[in-house]
Write a protein that holds these residues in place. Structure first.
Motif, short mmCIF file in Angstrom:
data_model
loop_
_atom_site.label_atom_id
_atom_site.label_comp_id
_atom_site.label_asym_id
_atom_site.label_seq_id
_atom_site.Cartn_x
_atom_site.Cartn_y
_atom_site.Cartn_z
N THR A 1 -30.47 56.70 -73.27
CA THR A 1 -30.66 56.42 -74.58
C THR A 1 -31.97 57.25 -75.23
N LEU A 2 -33.05 56.90 -74.58
CA LEU A 2 -34.29 57.81 -74.96
C LEU A 2 -35.48 57.74 -73.95
N ILE A 3 -36.57 58.55 -73.93
CA ILE A 3 -37.41 58.32 -72.96
C ILE A 3 -38.64 57.63 -73.51
N GLY A 4 -39.10 56.54 -73.34
CA GLY A 4 -40.36 56.15 -74.10
C GLY A 4 -41.46 55.94 -73.22
N GLU A 5 -42.23 54.90 -73.31
CA GLU A 5 -43.31 54.74 -72.32
C GLU A 5 -43.46 53.49 -71.67
N ALA A 6 -41.90 52.74 -71.55
CA ALA A 6 -42.05 51.34 -70.57
C ALA A 6 -42.18 51.88 -69.29
N HIS A 7 -42.99 51.16 -68.69
CA HIS A 7 -43.39 51.15 -67.49
C HIS A 7 -44.11 52.55 -67.03
#
Length: 449
Positions: A182-188
Motif C-alpha cells: 500500500t505504502l511505506i510509512g514509519e510504522a515499526h
C-alpha cells in the motif's frame, strides 16, 4: 474444513487410518469444538497446559512438543519439534489441497482497508475468504489459511510485521499469485532503523510471489524502485497523479469519496482521498483476475471496513466522531488530518491526537511534523501523551497556540472530562493515536456521554 485427521497426521509422517474430518484447527483451547485439532503454543502460559481443556471441549488430536508435560488420554498425539513451524506446515498442506488463488497485501498503512476492498471486489466473481481482524502475523496467517472454507477460490491474506524477515516467512508460506504494497510509512521504524529498512522489509512480500505473478506498488515511492529490477513478475504501479493506474478524486464528503480511473467513475462509502490509493489496488487486482469494471464498482461501493479503521460514530450528544484508533504513525495521522480538515462541516472542527508509538529516536521530530497538518480550520486541538509534548511545544509558536489543550499520559480521565464538558452537538472531531494509548476508552466515554 476439507481436511481429515489422517491427512493432518500424514503431514508429519504419521500414518493412521482415521478418516474423521477435522472441524477446525485452533491454538485457543476455548475455541475447540468436536473433532478439532489443537495446536499448543508458548505464551504467558505454555499451551500444552491447556490440552486437557481442549480435549474436554472435543479435540480429537493435538500437536505435541513438550518434553515433560504428559498429553491427555484418548486423544491422537502428533509429535513435532516446534509447534509454531508445525502449525505453518499444516497450513501449507491445507492450502495446497484447497489450491485457491492467493493475494498477499502489506504496507505501513491501509493494508486492512485494502484487504477489505480487494475481498469485496473479488467476491463479485469468486468464493473468497480474507484475514479476519488483524490476524496477519506468523500465527494469524496460517490460522486464516486453515479457517478458509473448502469452497474458497480466492484467499486474501494481510501480512504484517515488526521486524525484518517476518514477511518473507509469510510470503513463502502463502506463495501468493498476486501481491501489493500500500505504502511505506514509519510504522515499526524503531525496529527497522529507517524508511529504507521498512521498504526492504515490505518488499519481502515478493519472496514467495509466483514467478509469473502480479505485483502492485505505489508509483510515488522511490524507496521501492531499487528492488524492481530483480523481479520477474508483472508489475503495475498506482497513484493519484502518477503510475500505470491513476485515480482522480472528484468529490470527498463525510461518508463518501468519488473518483475516476481513465474516465470510469467509482464510489467508496468512506472518507479520505488516501483510500483511493487503496481502492486502486483492488481495481488492479480485480482486473488482473478478470473481474469486470461494473462488478468492481459494485464491490467497492458496498465494501465493509474492519472495525476501528476510520469509522464515524456518534457521541451521546449527537456530535460526529471520526474514530481511527487502531494504530498510528506520522504518514497515517497526516493523511487522516488532511482529509478531515477538507470536509465541509457545519460546526466546530476538533482534533484529539495521542502518541504514535515505536518511532525510535526521531519520535519527537515526527510528532512535531504533525503541525503541518493542523491549520486554522481546527477550533480546538487536544493532545494526549508524553510524545505529544513535542507537538504542543511546536504549536505554541503558531496561531493555534490558544486552541491547544495538552494532557499528560496519566491524565486520561481529565482528557475525557474536558472533552465531555467542551463538546457541542454540532461539533465534529477526529480521534487518532496508537492502539497502545487506549483511545477506545475515550471514544466509549463520548458515545455514552
Amino acid at each position: 474444513m476439507n481436511f481429515t485427521v489422517k491427512e493432518a497426521a500424514a503431514v508429519f509422517g504419521q500414518q493412521i487410518e482415521n478418516e474423521t474430518p477435522l472441524a477446525s484447527v485452533e491454538f485457543d483451547s476455548r475455541l475447540i469444538k468436536e473433532n478439532s485439532l489443537f495446536v499448543p503454543l508458548a505464551g504467558t502460559r505454555d499451551g500444552h497446559e491447556f490440552a486437557q481443556q481442549a480435549k474436554d471441549n472435543g479435540a480429537i488430536a493435538t500437536l505435541w512438543s513438550h518434553p515433560t508435560i504428559e498429553p491427555p488420554q484418548d486423544i491422537l498425539v502428533i509429535p513435532v519439534t516446534d509447534t509454531v513451524k508445525a502449525f505453518q506446515q499444516l497450513a501449507r498442506a491445507y492450502k495446497e489441497k484447497l489450491a485457491p488463488k492467493i493475494i498477499g497485501i502489506t504496507g505501513s498503512n491501509g493494508k486492512t482497508t485494502t484487504k477489505d476492498m480487494v475481498e469485496a471486489v473479488m467476491a463479485q466473481k469468486y468464493q473468497t475468504y480474507k484475514t479476519q481482524g488483524n490476524h496477519n502475523n506468523e500465527l494469524g496467517v496460517p490460522l486464516t489459511i486453515l479457517h478458509a472454507p473448502e469452497d474458497t477460490q480466492v484467499l486474501i491474506l494481510e501480512m504484517g510485521m515488526d521486524h525484518a524477515g517476518e514477511i518473507e516467512v509469510l510470503s513463502r508460506l502463502a506463495e501468493p499469485d498476486a501481491a501489493a504494497i500500500t505504502l511505506i510509512g514509519e510504522a515499526h521504524i524503531e525496529n527497522l532503523g529507517s524508511r529504507e529498512g521498512i521498504a526492504k522489509a515490505k518488499m519481502e512480500i515478493t519472496a514467495g510471489l509466483k514467478k509469473d505473478g502480479f505485483f502492485m506498488m505505489p508509483a510515488d515511492e522511490p524507496l521501492l524502485e531499487p528492488f524492481v529490477p530483480n523481479l520477474t513478475q508483472t508489475i503495475e504501479t498506482f497513484g493519484l497523479t502518477e503510475g500505470d493506474l491513476q485515480g482522480d478524486i472528484v468529490e470527498e464528503s463525510q461518508d463518501q469519496t468519488i473518483f475516476t480511473v481513465a474516465g470510469t467513475t467509482f464510489t467508496l462509502p468512506v472518507l479520505g482521498g488516501y483510500n483511493v490509493k487503496n481502492a486502486l489496488i483492488a481495481i488492479g487486482i480485480g482486473r488482473h483476475f478478470g473481474v469486470a469494471d461494473e462488478a468492481i464498482k459494485e464491490g467497492l461501493a458496498h465494501f465493509q471496513l474492519t472495525k476501528n479503521r476510520t469509522q464515524w460514530v456518534t457521541a451521546g450528544n449527537g456530535a460526529a466522531i471520526l474514530s481511527d484508533i487502531y494504530n498510528a504513525n506520522p504518514t497515517a495521522m497526516g493523511l487522516v488530518l488532511d482529509s478531515f480538515r477538507k470536509l465541509p462541516l457545519a460546526g466546530r472542527r476538533i482534533a484529539v491526537l495521542a502518541d504514535m508509538l515505536e518511532l525510535g529516536p526521531d519520535s519527537a521530530q515526527m510528532h512535531e511534523q504533525m503541525a503541518a497538518h493542523l491549520d486554522d480550520s481546527f477550533q480546538l486541538v487536544f493532545l494526549y501523551g508524553k510524545e505529544m509534548q513535542a507537538l504542543q511545544k511546536r504549536l505554541a509558536n503558531t496561531a493555534l497556540a490558544d486552541k491547544v489543550r495538552y494532557f499528560a499520559i496519566d491524565e486520561k480521565p481529565q482528557l475525557i472530562a474536558s472533552l465531555i464538558e467542551t463538546l457541542e452537538p454540532s461539533d465534529s472531531l477526529v480521534i487518532k493515536g496508537s492502539n497502545g494509548m487506549g483511545l477506545s476508552e475515550v471514544v466509549d466515554a463520548l458515545k455514552g456521554m
